[in-house]
Motif scaffolding. Sequence first.
Motif, PDB file in Angstrom:
ATOM      1  N   ARG A  31       0.885  -1.060  -0.039  1.00  0.00           N
ATOM      2  CA  ARG A  31      -0.258   0.117  -0.200  1.00  0.00           C
ATOM      3  C   ARG A  31       0.984   1.017   0.315  1.00  0.00           C
ATOM      4  N   SER A  32       2.193   1.040  -0.255  1.00  0.00           N
ATOM      5  CA  SER A  32       2.775   2.450   0.490  1.00  0.00           C
ATOM      6  C   SER A  32       3.131   2.805  -1.673  1.00  0.00           C
ATOM      7  N   SER A  33       3.656   4.709  -1.358  1.00  0.00           N
ATOM      8  CA  SER A  33       3.020   5.384  -2.663  1.00  0.00           C
ATOM      9  C   SER A  33       4.443   4.555  -3.313  1.00  0.00           C
ATOM     10  N   ASP A  34       5.848   3.826  -3.120  1.00  0.00           N
ATOM     11  CA  ASP A  34       6.121   3.405  -3.751  1.00  0.00           C
ATOM     12  C   ASP A  34       6.048   2.206  -4.665  1.00  0.00           C
ATOM     13  N   PHE A  35       4.961   1.415  -3.891  1.00  0.00           N
ATOM     14  CA  PHE A  35       4.617   0.387  -4.603  1.00  0.00           C
ATOM     15  C   PHE A  35       4.089   0.722  -5.484  1.00  0.00           C
ATOM     16  N   LEU A  36       3.142   1.297  -4.864  1.00  0.00           N
ATOM     17  CA  LEU A  36       2.205   1.747  -5.937  1.00  0.00           C
ATOM     18  C   LEU A  36       2.702   2.624  -7.053  1.00  0.00           C
ATOM     19  N   LYS A  37       3.757   3.100  -7.116  1.00  0.00           N
ATOM     20  CA  LYS A  37       4.058   3.608  -8.119  1.00  0.00           C
ATOM     21  C   LYS A  37       4.629   3.049  -9.637  1.00  0.00           C
ATOM     22  N   ILE A  38       5.097   1.463  -8.638  1.00  0.00           N
ATOM     23  CA  ILE A  38       5.545   0.032  -9.066  1.00  0.00           C
ATOM     24  C   ILE A  38       4.925  -0.114 -10.120  1.00  0.00           C
ATOM     25  N   ILE A  39       3.231  -0.454  -9.393  1.00  0.00           N
ATOM     26  CA  ILE A  39       2.154  -1.004 -10.289  1.00  0.00           C
ATOM     27  C   ILE A  39       1.690  -0.085 -11.816  1.00  0.00           C
ATOM     28  N   ASP A  40       1.560   0.691 -10.795  1.00  0.00           N
ATOM     29  CA  ASP A  40       0.877   2.442 -11.949  1.00  0.00           C
ATOM     30  C   ASP A  40       1.382   1.382 -12.947  1.00  0.00           C
ATOM     31  N   GLN A  41       3.141   2.436 -12.719  1.00  0.00           N
ATOM     32  CA  GLN A  41       3.285   2.160 -14.229  1.00  0.00           C
ATOM     33  C   GLN A  41       4.011   0.870 -15.206  1.00  0.00           C
ATOM     34  N   ALA A  42       3.825  -0.567 -14.072  1.00  0.00           N
ATOM     35  CA  ALA A  42       3.786  -1.590 -15.147  1.00  0.00           C
ATOM     36  C   ALA A  42       2.201  -1.473 -16.070  1.00  0.00           C
ATOM     37  N   GLU A  43       1.325  -0.947 -15.737  1.00  0.00           N
ATOM     38  CA  GLU A  43       0.647  -1.421 -15.954  1.00  0.00           C
ATOM     39  C   GLU A  43       0.263   0.031 -17.191  1.00  0.00           C
ATOM     40  N   LYS A  44       1.091   1.085 -16.956  1.00  0.00           N
ATOM     41  CA  LYS A  44       0.643   2.256 -18.165  1.00  0.00           C
ATOM     42  C   LYS A  44       2.084   1.211 -18.888  1.00  0.00           C
ATOM     43  N   ASP A  45       3.209   1.038 -18.841  1.00  0.00           N
ATOM     44  CA  ASP A  45       3.227   0.554 -20.073  1.00  0.00           C
ATOM     45  C   ASP A  45       2.975  -1.146 -20.601  1.00  0.00           C
ATOM     46  N   LEU A  46       2.309  -1.198 -20.004  1.00  0.00           N
ATOM     47  CA  LEU A  46       1.752  -2.484 -20.981  1.00  0.00           C
ATOM     48  C   LEU A  46       0.517  -2.063 -21.664  1.00  0.00           C
ATOM     49  N   ARG A  47      -0.268  -1.146 -20.933  1.00  0.00           N
ATOM     50  CA  ARG A  47      -1.018  -0.485 -21.773  1.00  0.00           C
ATOM     51  C   ARG A  47       0.158  -0.099 -23.298  1.00  0.00           C
ATOM     52  N   ASP A  48       0.614   0.721 -23.081  1.00  0.00           N
ATOM     53  CA  ASP A  48       1.608   1.170 -24.318  1.00  0.00           C
ATOM     54  C   ASP A  48       2.054   0.181 -25.420  1.00  0.00           C
ATOM     55  N   LEU A  49       2.437  -0.827 -24.859  1.00  0.00           N
ATOM     56  CA  LEU A  49       3.028  -2.099 -25.452  1.00  0.00           C
ATOM     57  C   LEU A  49       2.138  -2.815 -26.645  1.00  0.00           C
ATOM     58  N   LEU A  50       1.203  -2.712 -25.425  1.00  0.00           N
ATOM     59  CA  LEU A  50      -0.478  -3.989 -26.487  1.00  0.00           C
ATOM     60  C   LEU A  50      -1.336  -2.574 -27.062  1.00  0.00           C
ATOM     61  N   PHE A 106       8.625  -4.808 -18.968  1.00  0.00           N
ATOM     62  CA  PHE A 106       8.190  -3.792 -19.790  1.00  0.00           C
ATOM     63  C   PHE A 106       9.287  -2.729 -19.935  1.00  0.00           C
ATOM     64  N   GLN A 107       9.581  -1.947 -19.423  1.00  0.00           N
ATOM     65  CA  GLN A 107       9.911  -1.177 -19.648  1.00  0.00           C
ATOM     66  C   GLN A 107      11.495  -0.999 -20.515  1.00  0.00           C
ATOM     67  N   TRP A 108      12.251  -2.902 -20.084  1.00  0.00           N
ATOM     68  CA  TRP A 108      13.372  -3.276 -21.092  1.00  0.00           C
ATOM     69  C   TRP A 108      12.553  -3.221 -22.784  1.00  0.00           C
ATOM     70  N   ILE A 109      11.789  -3.988 -22.353  1.00  0.00           N
ATOM     71  CA  ILE A 109      10.886  -4.303 -24.369  1.00  0.00           C
ATOM     72  C   ILE A 109      10.643  -2.819 -24.918  1.00  0.00           C
ATOM     73  N   ARG A 110      10.274  -1.890 -23.929  1.00  0.00           N
ATOM     74  CA  ARG A 110      10.040  -0.697 -24.800  1.00  0.00           C
ATOM     75  C   ARG A 110      11.504  -0.569 -25.478  1.00  0.00           C
ATOM     76  N   LYS A 111      12.556  -0.004 -23.920  1.00  0.00           N
ATOM     77  CA  LYS A 111      13.467   0.351 -25.186  1.00  0.00           C
ATOM     78  C   LYS A 111      13.874  -0.465 -25.901  1.00  0.00           C
TER      79      LYS A 111
END
Length: 367
Positions: free
Chosen positions: A43-62, A253-258
Amino acid sequence: SATKIINFSPGPAKLPEEVLEHAQKEMLNYKNTGISVMELSHRSSDFLKIIDQAEKDLRDLLHIPDNYKVLFLQGGGTGQFSAVPLNLIKRKEGGAADYIVTGSRSAKAAKEAEKFGKIHRVLPKTDKNTVIPDQSQWKLNPDASFVYYCANETIHGVEFQFVPETHGVPLVCDMSSNILSRHADVSKFGAIFAGAQKNIGCAGVTLVIIREDLIGHAMPMCPVIFDYKTQVGNNSLYNTPPTYSIYIMGLVFQWIRKQGGVEKMEDNAVAKSTAVYDLIDQSNGFFSCPLDTKCRSRMNVPIRIGSAEGVETLEKKFIEEATENGLVSLKGHRSVGGLRVSLYNAVKVDETLVLVNFMKKFQQEHQ
Ligand code: PMP
């Protein structure tokens, strides 16, 4: 000096070196928190950033359309064999679903689904699992709640090169072993799921992409952690999610984008698999692949040495010599025998060529 290891495992599989190095650097002190990702509250803001970014990157990739939700769940691909029928079979509308069985993973999914509804196997039963009969021969039930298939049968190497036409019935796809390795038009699917441990990360997290209108129909008996509505309503945080696996998946996901996105992964997949199939086809029968050429997988290439039954002593020798040369995890699944080369996203073209050269040399020495 130690031999460089190239991992052709079917899963858990190779991860990009860059991802592992990144995770190593952050292992003891994640972004100046003084602790590791594994120790962060979900529930920490650090982890929420991780999960939100993962979703954003996946949405972008697909290019996932807005009317689809993304979930990060536990239970593996096998968990989804249960979750899919529990959420998507509509009892009121007859409680039936169509399963396109092309190998052992889709067979297991169909068997599990039988606990929850009337399951119709669309294709005639075969124990070969080397072809996909032409779509014109399929008998789909127009009243099915969904049509299910496995995009890539990891054990047999049967991969769909097309998206089945279901005439409006929601299509559900197990993409565990080929997700993000080829273009996919998400809008053609009702639901997609994938365990992470082949193309997109390490074991522990299962991705689900689901169209909004299919959420909220779970059977009352559906366990709460598998209920898509509950999970969507809580952004995959109904209970403690597999936090570290989600972090690693986000790095992938970030690696695939790169690297250049899905397009680049697909170019690589074509280059790698073509190199292996060309070698097989040009080996005058020394190497053979049982698959119909129309459904040859780019991800998992099953190979026999000699005839379809294989020459077991030579296959054993191949695996021994390959391992001595740093080429590891090339043994076929115990249910089919022989060899299997898995060429997921993290396996490089150059690394595949090292294997192809080894195969050529092996043939010269043993034919
Ligand atoms: N689907 C496919 C295509 C698979 O290859 C596998 C095996 N990894 C599964 C489902 C089952 O996945 P899990 O082991 O994560 O339950």
